[in-house]
Write a protein that holds these residues in place. Sequence first.
Motif, PDB file in Angstrom:
ATOM      1  N   GLN A 269      -7.423 -27.367 -45.767  1.00 29.11           N
ATOM      2  CA  GLN A 269      -8.719 -28.008 -45.982  1.00 29.11           C
ATOM      3  C   GLN A 269      -8.781 -28.688 -47.344  1.00 29.11           C
ATOM      4  O   GLN A 269      -8.186 -28.212 -48.317  1.00 29.11           O
ATOM      5  CB  GLN A 269      -9.834 -26.958 -45.861  1.00 29.11           C
ATOM      6  N   LEU A 270      -9.496 -29.803 -47.356  1.00 22.93           N
ATOM      7  CA  LEU A 270      -9.807 -30.499 -48.608  1.00 22.93           C
ATOM      8  C   LEU A 270     -11.313 -30.445 -48.806  1.00 22.93           C
ATOM      9  O   LEU A 270     -12.076 -30.844 -47.918  1.00 22.93           O
ATOM     10  CB  LEU A 270      -9.350 -31.962 -48.540  1.00 22.93           C
TER      11      LEU A 270
ATOM     12  N   GLY B 195     -13.859 -33.794 -37.941  1.00 20.33           N
ATOM     13  CA  GLY B 195     -13.746 -32.365 -37.711  1.00 20.33           C
ATOM     14  C   GLY B 195     -14.193 -31.506 -38.867  1.00 20.33           C
ATOM     15  O   GLY B 195     -13.898 -30.308 -38.896  1.00 20.33           O
ATOM     16  N   GLY B 196     -14.917 -32.080 -39.822  1.00 13.14           N
ATOM     17  CA  GLY B 196     -15.388 -31.316 -40.970  1.00 13.14           C
ATOM     18  C   GLY B 196     -16.903 -31.227 -41.001  1.00 13.14           C
ATOM     19  O   GLY B 196     -17.586 -31.419 -40.008  1.00 13.14           O
TER      20      GLY B 196
ATOM     21  N   ALA C 135     -18.195 -32.126 -49.160  1.00 15.19           N
ATOM     22  CA  ALA C 135     -17.605 -32.360 -47.845  1.00 15.19           C
ATOM     23  C   ALA C 135     -16.367 -31.502 -47.699  1.00 15.19           C
ATOM     24  O   ALA C 135     -15.544 -31.421 -48.604  1.00 15.19           O
ATOM     25  CB  ALA C 135     -17.252 -33.830 -47.679  1.00 15.19           C
ATOM     26  N   GLU C 136     -16.249 -30.856 -46.556  1.00 12.65           N
ATOM     27  CA  GLU C 136     -15.086 -30.056 -46.237  1.00 12.65           C
ATOM     28  C   GLU C 136     -14.367 -30.703 -45.055  1.00 12.65           C
ATOM     29  O   GLU C 136     -14.933 -30.813 -43.963  1.00 12.65           O
ATOM     30  CB  GLU C 136     -15.502 -28.617 -45.886  1.00 12.65           C
ATOM     31  N   LEU C 137     -13.142 -31.158 -45.290  1.00  8.04           N
ATOM     32  CA  LEU C 137     -12.384 -31.905 -44.281  1.00  8.04           C
ATOM     33  C   LEU C 137     -11.076 -31.205 -43.998  1.00  8.04           C
ATOM     34  O   LEU C 137     -10.401 -30.732 -44.926  1.00  8.04           O
ATOM     35  CB  LEU C 137     -12.097 -33.334 -44.772  1.00  8.04           C
ATOM     36  N   PRO C 138     -10.681 -31.129 -42.735  1.00  7.63           N
ATOM     37  CA  PRO C 138      -9.359 -30.577 -42.431  1.00  7.63           C
ATOM     38  C   PRO C 138      -8.255 -31.526 -42.904  1.00  7.63           C
ATOM     39  O   PRO C 138      -8.410 -32.741 -42.854  1.00  7.63           O
ATOM     40  CB  PRO C 138      -9.380 -30.447 -40.899  1.00  7.63           C
ATOM     41  N   ILE C 139      -7.174 -30.966 -43.349  1.00  7.50           N
ATOM     42  CA  ILE C 139      -6.078 -31.779 -43.887  1.00  7.50           C
ATOM     43  C   ILE C 139      -5.504 -32.706 -42.826  1.00  7.50           C
ATOM     44  O   ILE C 139      -5.190 -33.875 -43.095  1.00  7.50           O
ATOM     45  CB  ILE C 139      -4.963 -30.855 -44.456  1.00  7.50           C
ATOM     46  N   SER C 140      -5.380 -32.216 -41.616  1.00  5.62           N
ATOM     47  CA  SER C 140      -4.712 -32.971 -40.553  1.00  5.62           C
ATOM     48  C   SER C 140      -5.693 -33.610 -39.597  1.00  5.62           C
ATOM     49  O   SER C 140      -5.417 -33.744 -38.416  1.00  5.62           O
ATOM     50  CB  SER C 140      -3.777 -32.053 -39.762  1.00  5.62           C
TER      51      SER C 140
END
Length: 387
Positions: free
Chosen positions: A329-330, A364-365, A381-386
């Motif tokens: 996660q980023l 997807g975040g 913001a929380e974003l999945p890496i992939s």
Amino acid sequence: MVTRLRQLTDRHPRPVEAAFLLLIYAATSNQYRRTDTDTIWWPGFVLAAIACTSLLVRRRRPGTVVVLTALVTAVAGIQGSMFGPLLLLPVVVALYELTLRASQRAVRIHSVLAVVILLPTALHPDPGGDPWASRAVSLAFWVLLPVLYGSAVRARRAYLDSVRTRAEDAERTRYEEAQHRVTEERVRIARELHDVVAHHMALANAQAGTAAHLFATHPAQAGRILTELTGTTTAALRELEATVGLLRQPEPAEESLNPAPGLDRLPDLVAAFAAAALHITITVDGPVQPLSAGADLTAFRIVQEALTNVAKHAAVNTAHVNLAYSDEQLTITVSDDGGPVTPPRAPGGGFGLIGMRERAQSAGGRLRAGHRPEGGFAVTAELPISA
């Protein structure tokens, strides 16, 4: 032939109905003869007329018509008329219509009533005719035939209705899906144009305001900002032209001449805001992870829009961007410290937070935004890496 007959019936229902009933009347009334003398039984014409006339209301009162035609046929048979399929023709037509329109229970009840009414006639002694067993079997056959055939026709119609209903449902579903896709595409286009136009216009407005403020006291610095303003508007026009060009293409291009922006363009973004007197600090926590193209674009657009909102709505000259990487996660946090004065909100509201939240969800975040307890405003913001 059958198709033409159906078309004729649909175009001229009343004449066809009249011809059909006259044909039944002619076939039935000709059976009103006494089998022993072969003489016409004249009251039979009246009974035939009653039976055939009752068929006019067979669609509204099918059960009553079945009972009435059975009684008329029984009376004719008792009087000595030839008991056979032509004499039973009104009963057959009435039973067929009953099977098409009534419940199965009603069909069973009226079929049994018809047999009960006609059975004494079938078993009536007839020295010159068929034996009673043969006539009983014939009666059962001519009662069951319209019931079975009517049931098959009814099942066929029900099947065709279900097929038609499924086809209509499928067509409506396709239409609703198409409308949903159009709506999603409109939202996506609006979001892309907003990200391009709002950012550059807000930046240009801030640069123009800074240049106007410094023009009297620091003309050289104001001239430098105006030069950067030209670059900002040029970049805005270039991105707008590229976005509209992609939307006008009938099919997605295999390769784009201008790659989609990502976090590697953060230094350019920081420099552009610095020309508008907004100083930005960037911190990175954890080892930098490579992002997918979708996540990289989403992360850049969220940072860009959040900083644009700071420039437009916060009375501050500093902002902070924190990028926290983990294995999957980023987490992006864009914040400001607030100021003593809150600038007036732009007329008409805005869609910045809505667009950022939609972008995060599409990747997807998730995204959170709100005032900080210590002052200022923060977007996380929380974003999945992939993604």
